[in-house]
Design a protein around this motif. Structure first.
Motif, mmCIF file in Angstrom:
data_model
loop_
_atom_site.group_PDB
_atom_site.id
_atom_site.type_symbol
_atom_site.label_atom_id
_atom_site.label_comp_id
_atom_site.label_asym_id
_atom_site.label_seq_id
_atom_site.Cartn_x
_atom_site.Cartn_y
_atom_site.Cartn_z
ATOM 1 N N TYR A 29 1.319 18.765 -9.931
ATOM 2 C CA TYR A 29 2.698 18.280 -9.926
ATOM 3 C C TYR A 29 3.523 19.015 -8.872
ATOM 4 C CZ TYR A 29 7.215 16.701 -11.706
ATOM 5 O OH TYR A 29 8.467 16.139 -11.818
ATOM 6 N N LYS A 30 3.343 20.306 -8.803
ATOM 7 C CA LYS A 30 4.095 21.116 -7.834
ATOM 8 C C LYS A 30 3.646 20.841 -6.403
ATOM 9 C CE LYS A 30 5.884 25.819 -7.310
ATOM 10 N NZ LYS A 30 5.858 27.195 -7.842
ATOM 11 N N SER A 31 2.483 20.229 -6.245
ATOM 12 C CA SER A 31 1.923 19.996 -4.912
ATOM 13 C C SER A 31 2.220 18.596 -4.378
ATOM 14 C CB SER A 31 0.400 20.209 -4.943
ATOM 15 O OG SER A 31 0.086 21.485 -5.460
ATOM 16 N N PHE A 32 2.841 17.736 -5.193
ATOM 17 C CA PHE A 32 3.152 16.384 -4.748
ATOM 18 C C PHE A 32 4.331 16.374 -3.774
ATOM 19 C CE2 PHE A 32 1.294 14.349 -8.768
ATOM 20 C CZ PHE A 32 0.241 13.778 -8.081
ATOM 21 N N LEU A 33 4.271 15.485 -2.799
ATOM 22 C CA LEU A 33 5.405 15.093 -1.980
ATOM 23 C C LEU A 33 5.584 13.591 -2.166
ATOM 24 C CD1 LEU A 33 4.892 16.916 1.441
ATOM 25 C CD2 LEU A 33 6.630 17.414 -0.265
ATOM 26 N N TYR A 34 6.830 13.156 -2.481
ATOM 27 C CA TYR A 34 7.010 11.732 -2.803
ATOM 28 C C TYR A 34 8.465 11.318 -2.615
ATOM 29 C CZ TYR A 34 6.943 7.397 -5.579
ATOM 30 O OH TYR A 34 7.069 6.106 -5.998
ATOM 31 N N ASP A 35 8.674 10.185 -1.979
ATOM 32 C CA ASP A 35 9.991 9.560 -1.856
ATOM 33 C C ASP A 35 10.019 8.304 -2.702
ATOM 34 O OD1 ASP A 35 11.269 11.272 -0.123
ATOM 35 O OD2 ASP A 35 10.631 10.222 1.673
ATOM 36 N N CYS A 36 11.123 8.039 -3.393
ATOM 37 C CA CYS A 36 11.261 6.786 -4.125
ATOM 38 C C CYS A 36 12.739 6.455 -4.270
ATOM 39 C CB CYS A 36 10.586 6.847 -5.493
ATOM 40 S SG CYS A 36 11.389 7.946 -6.692
ATOM 41 N N LYS A 37 12.989 5.241 -4.755
ATOM 42 C CA LYS A 37 14.354 4.768 -4.946
ATOM 43 C C LYS A 37 14.447 4.101 -6.305
ATOM 44 C CE LYS A 37 17.977 2.617 -2.161
ATOM 45 N NZ LYS A 37 18.256 1.909 -0.882
ATOM 46 N N ILE A 38 15.440 4.497 -7.106
ATOM 47 C CA ILE A 38 15.656 3.938 -8.436
ATOM 48 C C ILE A 38 17.133 3.605 -8.586
ATOM 49 C CG2 ILE A 38 15.529 4.345 -10.929
ATOM 50 C CD1 ILE A 38 13.254 6.283 -10.424
ATOM 51 N N GLU A 39 17.401 2.343 -8.944
ATOM 52 C CA GLU A 39 18.777 1.899 -9.172
ATOM 53 C C GLU A 39 19.681 2.232 -7.985
ATOM 54 O OE1 GLU A 39 19.958 3.706 -12.814
ATOM 55 O OE2 GLU A 39 18.573 2.520 -14.048
ATOM 56 N N GLY A 40 19.129 2.068 -6.787
ATOM 57 C CA GLY A 40 19.916 2.270 -5.583
ATOM 58 C C GLY A 40 20.087 3.715 -5.156
#
Length: 529
Positions: A317-328
């Motif tokens: 979990y600490k090693s993840f890199l992630y971009d996302c979009k929720i409800e704008g």
């Protein structure tokens, strides 16, 4: 005058205490003696294990008994319905990664620091996990460190505190923990921690460091639950936006390999950090789906040396890199923490970038090639006035190679340098955008680079004349199935792009960005990035 002593201080989250904050396999010993100076209600654990001989003892054939002994302690202090943990030695490794407030040390430091007396910073660029430490011999303001607040997260800060806190401590270093020196006695430590929590809860840092609010950590448990579900979906669907990275500053001059554990033993070692290898590890353990976010906390990524010894180990979990979009709202996951990107700042980015995006292009046709070099060749072959300079170099002798562009042509009586990248992964795009700027800077500043470029295009005299005149334009071609404008790029790619177009604007270089439609079903191709 009482002697000043160093303390490393963690603030546990509301749901954690001494009963559930330690790792299940911790090797600490609970202190049982009664006659001590511990505050009422506090609990101490000790690290008191026999040491091992250092590796170099046997290596050099030394017979004398030599042992490396590391002592340490960890103290839980009850402070107004919260728990504060003091760590000594290396015992902080025994705390669960998710048990403490990750912004406690940094935010407390930001609130307490004199803005003009900062001595050192550690910064992180989430788009590519790049880390940097900046130190200066004398204290100064944060502006002196040349930190771009819109694209960097301050991970650690050191400096002198405001005069109003001098009765508590003079200097502070803040990251996940708060490191201070204090001359207070044991019976005063609880009150010290109480004051520290009060400082942590303040918002003074907004006045002292206003731009720091462009990127803020997410702490709302309900919002985190939603983000966790989004992460689970992403791991199942395997988008390029989800990658693994070492969440620490690593010395790459030393060779290392990677192993995964936590779901069962595996002897498989990997040469690099790649999320596909983690998936392979799970498949080896007959785990086809991950439906519980806690699995990412249990599973570990171990960095090992050439002898198979573990250098460091991090949960997935600490090693993840992630971009996302929720409800704008845009979010970024980095080093086990979610960050919300300010909505006004997002709008500012779109307003600044969208004019640079074009909806059609004269020769960048749809992509039906798996590899970038094959696509570049296909564009060259379809257009007699376009040359392919992929994998060429214009850097001066002895310097790191710099590619002038992937494709070159003449547009509006200027040299058009076209840079192409398959993928909208943030780190790849950052490289693409920087390449465009670096190439122009070399051509503007280095005669040797201009001569090398003229040699590459000498078959076309018009190209050489325009190069001599310094007339250029830059086009970024991004191969993707996405349509639209800047809002389709990862947040930190937009920030990187804005930096690039602003740099080109200063040099009076016109710039455009074009989405090249991707006809290739890349889920069937092993991803090397």
């Amino acid at each position: 005058m009482a002697k000043s002593r160093g303390f490393s201080i963690y603030l546990l989250k509301d749901t954690f205490s001494n009963e559930n904050a330690l790792k299940d396999d911790h090797n600490l010993e609970l202190l049982s003696e009664d006659n001590n100076n511990l505050p009422n209600g506090s609990i101490m654990y000790l690290a008191d294990r026999p040491g091992n001989a250092p590796w170099w003892k046997n290596y050099w054939g030394i017979n004398k008994d030599l042992y490396q002994v590391q002592k340490g302690a960890l103290i839980f202090l009850p402070v107004n319905n919260r728990w504060v943990v003091l760590t000594f030695g290396m015992t902080y490794h025994q705390l669960k990664d998710n048990c403490y407030e990750y912004d406690f040390g940094l935010r407390t430091t930001l609130n307490a620091l004199d803005p003009k007396k900062i001595k050192s910073t550690d910064i992180l660029q989430p788009e590519n996990a790049k880390r940097q430490r900046i130190q200066i011999p004398s204290a100064s303001s944060l502006n002196f460190f040349d930190i771009r607040h819109d694209e960097s997260i301050i991970k650690k800060l050191t400096g002198a505190v405001k005069f109003e806190y001098h009765d508590l401590f003079k200097n502070a270093t803040g990251a996940s923990s708060l490191r201070i020196s204090s001359s207070l006695q044991p019976n005063e430590i609880i009150e010290l921690c109480n004051r520290l929590i009060e400082i942590y809860d303040k918002t003074d840092y907004i006045q002292s460091f206003p731009d720091i609010q462009n990127i803020v950590p997410v702490k709302d448990p309900d919002r985190l639950n939603i983000l966790h579900q989004k992460l689970l979906e992403a791991f199942r669907d395997a988008p390029r936006e989800l990658v693994l990275s070492i969440p620490d500053i690593i010395d790459y001059s030393n060779s290392f390999k990677v192993k995964y554990n936590g779901a069962g033993r595996s002897n498989t070692e990997y040469e690099d950090i790649y999320i596909g290898d983690y998936r392979n590890y799970l498949e080896e353990r007959n785990i086809t789906e991950v439906n519980d976010i806690n699995a990412f906390y249990r599973h570990q990524m171990a960095i090992i040396d050439e002898n198979g010894e573990t250098i460091k180990q991090y949960n997935i979990y600490k090693s993840f890199l992630y971009d996302c979009k929720i409800e704008g709202i845009s979010y970024h996951l980095c080093e086990g923490e979610w960050y919300e990107i300010d909505s006004n700042y997002i709008q500012k980015l779109e307003k600044a970038l969208n004019p640079y995006f074009i909806d059609s292009h004269t020769f960048l046709h749809n992509c039906d090639k798996a590899r970038e070099d094959d696509y570049n060749i296909s564009v060259r072959d379809a257009n007699t006035d376009v040359l392919c300079l992929d994998k060429t170099n214009i850097s001066p002798k002895g310097q790191t190679a710099v590619e002038p562009c992937d494709l070159i042509t003449v547009l509006d009586n200027k040299i058009n340098l076209v840079h192409v990248k398959i993928s909208t992964r943030s780190s790849n795009l950052s490289h693409l955008f920087n390449q465009g700027v670096n190439s122009i800077e070399l051509l503007r500043l280095q005669e040797e680079s201009r001569e090398k470029l003229k040699t590459l295009v000498e078959e076309n005299p018009m190209f050489c004349q325009l190069i001599d005149n310094g007339l250029y334009t830059v086009t970024y071609g991004i191969v993707t199935k996405k349509t639209g404008h800047s809002e389709k790029l990862p947040i930190f790619s937009r920030i990187s792009l804005l930096r690039a177009v602003n740099s080109l604007k200063i040099m009076n270089i016109p710039c455009s960005i074009f989405f090249i439609y991707d006809n290739v079903e890349r889920k069937k191709i092993k991803k090397e990035d």
